[in-house]
Write a protein that holds these residues in place. Structure first.
Motif, PDB file in Angstrom:
ATOM      1  N   TYR A  89      19.659  25.078  -8.433  1.00  0.00           N
ATOM      2  CA  TYR A  89      20.820  24.488  -7.788  1.00  0.00           C
ATOM      3  C   TYR A  89      21.254  25.360  -6.613  1.00  0.00           C
ATOM      4  CZ  TYR A  89      21.075  21.375 -11.753  1.00  0.00           C
ATOM      5  OH  TYR A  89      20.786  20.421 -12.698  1.00  0.00           O
ATOM      6  N   PHE A  90      21.452  24.706  -5.480  1.00  0.00           N
ATOM      7  CA  PHE A  90      21.905  25.402  -4.276  1.00  0.00           C
ATOM      8  C   PHE A  90      23.244  24.846  -3.831  1.00  0.00           C
ATOM      9  CE2 PHE A  90      18.445  28.116  -3.189  1.00  0.00           C
ATOM     10  CZ  PHE A  90      17.304  27.491  -3.672  1.00  0.00           C
ATOM     11  N   CYS A  91      24.109  25.761  -3.475  1.00  0.00           N
ATOM     12  CA  CYS A  91      25.372  25.402  -2.854  1.00  0.00           C
ATOM     13  C   CYS A  91      25.263  25.696  -1.368  1.00  0.00           C
ATOM     14  CB  CYS A  91      26.502  26.216  -3.480  1.00  0.00           C
ATOM     15  SG  CYS A  91      28.110  25.958  -2.715  1.00  0.00           S
ATOM     16  N   ALA A  92      25.949  24.911  -0.556  1.00  0.00           N
ATOM     17  CA  ALA A  92      25.945  25.133   0.884  1.00  0.00           C
ATOM     18  C   ALA A  92      27.318  24.814   1.441  1.00  0.00           C
ATOM     19  CB  ALA A  92      24.882  24.273   1.576  1.00  0.00           C
ATOM     20  N   SER A  93      27.604  25.381   2.606  1.00  0.00           N
ATOM     21  CA  SER A  93      28.863  25.066   3.277  1.00  0.00           C
ATOM     22  C   SER A  93      28.614  24.963   4.774  1.00  0.00           C
ATOM     23  CB  SER A  93      29.917  26.132   2.981  1.00  0.00           C
ATOM     24  OG  SER A  93      29.577  27.363   3.607  1.00  0.00           O
ATOM     25  N   SER A  94      29.527  24.287   5.455  1.00  0.00           N
ATOM     26  CA  SER A  94      29.400  24.166   6.916  1.00  0.00           C
ATOM     27  C   SER A  94      30.777  23.937   7.515  1.00  0.00           C
ATOM     28  CB  SER A  94      28.453  23.022   7.292  1.00  0.00           C
ATOM     29  OG  SER A  94      29.068  21.764   7.060  1.00  0.00           O
ATOM     30  N   TYR A  95      30.868  24.141   8.814  1.00  0.00           N
ATOM     31  CA  TYR A  95      32.078  23.778   9.527  1.00  0.00           C
ATOM     32  C   TYR A  95      32.214  22.259   9.532  1.00  0.00           C
ATOM     33  CZ  TYR A  95      32.493  28.553  11.221  1.00  0.00           C
ATOM     34  OH  TYR A  95      32.634  29.903  11.295  1.00  0.00           O
ATOM     35  N   ARG A  96      33.401  21.800   9.903  1.00  0.00           N
ATOM     36  CA  ARG A  96      33.618  20.369   9.984  1.00  0.00           C
ATOM     37  C   ARG A  96      32.661  19.772  11.000  1.00  0.00           C
ATOM     38  NH1 ARG A  96      38.189  17.429   9.050  1.00  0.00           N
ATOM     39  NH2 ARG A  96      39.378  19.349   8.786  1.00  0.00           N
ATOM     40  N   GLY A 101      26.062  14.966  13.022  1.00  0.00           N
ATOM     41  CA  GLY A 101      25.809  16.019  12.025  1.00  0.00           C
ATOM     42  C   GLY A 101      25.237  17.267  12.633  1.00  0.00           C
ATOM     43  N   ASP A 102      26.032  17.915  13.474  1.00  0.00           N
ATOM     44  CA  ASP A 102      25.498  19.016  14.260  1.00  0.00           C
ATOM     45  C   ASP A 102      25.889  20.392  13.749  1.00  0.00           C
ATOM     46  OD1 ASP A 102      27.979  18.869  16.946  1.00  0.00           O
ATOM     47  OD2 ASP A 102      28.152  18.751  14.770  1.00  0.00           O
ATOM     48  N   GLN A 103      26.431  20.466  12.565  1.00  0.00           N
ATOM     49  CA  GLN A 103      26.786  21.767  12.023  1.00  0.00           C
ATOM     50  C   GLN A 103      25.807  22.165  10.924  1.00  0.00           C
ATOM     51  OE1 GLN A 103      29.025  23.784  13.177  1.00  0.00           O
ATOM     52  NE2 GLN A 103      29.698  22.336  14.735  1.00  0.00           N
ATOM     53  N   PRO A 104      25.013  23.206  11.156  1.00  0.00           N
ATOM     54  CA  PRO A 104      24.049  23.610  10.124  1.00  0.00           C
ATOM     55  C   PRO A 104      24.751  24.133   8.890  1.00  0.00           C
ATOM     56  CG  PRO A 104      24.146  25.244  11.866  1.00  0.00           C
ATOM     57  CD  PRO A 104      24.966  24.081  12.335  1.00  0.00           C
ATOM     58  N   GLN A 105      24.094  24.008   7.781  1.00  0.00           N
ATOM     59  CA  GLN A 105      24.646  24.465   6.524  1.00  0.00           C
ATOM     60  C   GLN A 105      24.209  25.891   6.233  1.00  0.00           C
ATOM     61  OE1 GLN A 105      22.869  21.232   4.327  1.00  0.00           O
ATOM     62  NE2 GLN A 105      24.851  20.306   4.003  1.00  0.00           N
ATOM     63  N   HIS A 106      25.087  26.615   5.568  1.00  0.00           N
ATOM     64  CA  HIS A 106      24.792  27.964   5.108  1.00  0.00           C
ATOM     65  C   HIS A 106      24.633  27.891   3.600  1.00  0.00           C
ATOM     66  CE1 HIS A 106      26.015  29.964   8.942  1.00  0.00           C
ATOM     67  NE2 HIS A 106      26.592  28.785   9.077  1.00  0.00           N
ATOM     68  N   PHE A 107      23.519  28.363   3.099  1.00  0.00           N
ATOM     69  CA  PHE A 107      23.195  28.216   1.685  1.00  0.00           C
ATOM     70  C   PHE A 107      23.393  29.504   0.906  1.00  0.00           C
ATOM     71  CE2 PHE A 107      21.169  24.082   1.095  1.00  0.00           C
ATOM     72  CZ  PHE A 107      20.979  23.665   2.401  1.00  0.00           C
ATOM     73  N   GLY A 108      23.729  29.342  -0.379  1.00  0.00           N
ATOM     74  CA  GLY A 108      23.666  30.449  -1.316  1.00  0.00           C
ATOM     75  C   GLY A 108      22.230  30.656  -1.760  1.00  0.00           C
ATOM     76  N   ASP A 109      22.018  31.666  -2.604  1.00  0.00           N
ATOM     77  CA  ASP A 109      20.668  32.010  -3.043  1.00  0.00           C
ATOM     78  C   ASP A 109      20.199  31.228  -4.263  1.00  0.00           C
ATOM     79  OD1 ASP A 109      20.886  35.523  -2.092  1.00  0.00           O
ATOM     80  OD2 ASP A 109      20.204  33.751  -0.975  1.00  0.00           O
ATOM     81  N   GLY A 110      21.031  30.339  -4.765  1.00  0.00           N
ATOM     82  CA  GLY A 110      20.577  29.455  -5.829  1.00  0.00           C
ATOM     83  C   GLY A 110      20.928  29.926  -7.231  1.00  0.00           C
ATOM     84  N   THR A 111      21.001  28.953  -8.136  1.00  0.00           N
ATOM     85  CA  THR A 111      21.153  29.204  -9.576  1.00  0.00           C
ATOM     86  C   THR A 111      19.995  28.522 -10.266  1.00  0.00           C
ATOM     87  OG1 THR A 111      23.573  29.317  -9.519  1.00  0.00           O
ATOM     88  CG2 THR A 111      22.533  28.766 -11.623  1.00  0.00           C
TER      89      THR A 111
END
Lengths: 116, 110
Positions: A89-96, A101-111
């Motif tokens: 499972y990966f979580c990600a976040s991005s700016y609004r 859809g021009d904001q890339p996502q930043h991912f965690g390292d996974g569970t």
């Protein structure tokens, strides 16, 4: 720079057990996402949130619930774990994002989650 | 159905040569395309993106090409370096959602 932090990193559950995966980001991002990655399937979106207090379903939401009580945290819950939920499972976040859809996502390292 | 496809699970290239990774999509409503790189036991990291109104975007050694009529995009890495060995995912976005391909594992041979 912590970025996106996921806890725990590994977990083994028995069928029917419940658990919560925590995702925390320190970049003041509006959007947060939960994905699962399975062999030969790429990353598939489970749920996402476009802001504090909001959640929405993605491609594969069944069997999962989420909550976004604070802007920096996004929780993924499994109420009754099933072997089919064994995955990374990966979580990600991005700016609004704007209308594009021009904001890339930043991912965690996974569970890595195994359901026996 | 997979809306974003990467038909080559793996690719091996000699150091210094060009690496070309391909991606096809089916949904004409996608408005942004992105490439991510992933090392083992880490999350994907953003590499480069392209808007649907462009056909090329370049960033250092990385260039992404978009052919909208063919619904095809490609990532070119020139010259390839051993540190580029990783799994590469292409992704496409529509509204708030991103759709990912299954990934191509690139090995750059020294």
């Amino acid at each position: 720079n912590a970025g996106v932090t996921q806890t725990p990193k590994f977990r083994v559950l028995k069928t029917g057990q419940s658990m919560t995966l925590l995702c925390a980001q320190d970049m003041n991002h509006e959007y947060m996402y939960w994905y699962r990655q399975d062999p030969g399937m790429g990353l598939r979106l489970i749920h996402y949130s476009v802001g504090e207090g909001t959640t929405a379903k993605g491609e594969v939401p069944d069997g999962y619930n989420v909550s976004r009580l604070k802007k920096q945290n996004f929780l993924l819950g499994l109420e009754s774990a099933a072997p089919s939920q064994t995955s990374v499972y990966f979580c990600a976040s991005s700016y609004r994002m704007g209308t594009r859809g021009d904001q890339p996502q930043h991912f965690g390292d996974g569970t890595r989650l195994s359901i026996l | 159905d997979q809306q974003v496809k990467q038909n080559s699970p793996s690719l091996s290239v000699q150091e210094g040569r060009i690496s070309i990774l391909n991606c096809d999509y089916t949904n004409s409503m996608f408005d942004y395309f992105l490439w991510y790189k992933k090392y083992p036991a880490e999350g994907p990291t953003f590499l480069i993106s392209i808007s649907s109104i462009k056909d090329k975007n370049e960033d250092g050694r990385f260039t992404v090409f978009l052919n909208k009529s063919a619904k095809h995009l490609s990532l070119h890495i020139v010259p390839s370096q051993p540190g580029d060995s990783a799994v590469y995912f292409c992704a496409a976005s529509a509204v708030h959602q991103f759709y990912f391909g299954t990934g191509t594992s690139l090995t750059v041979i020294p």
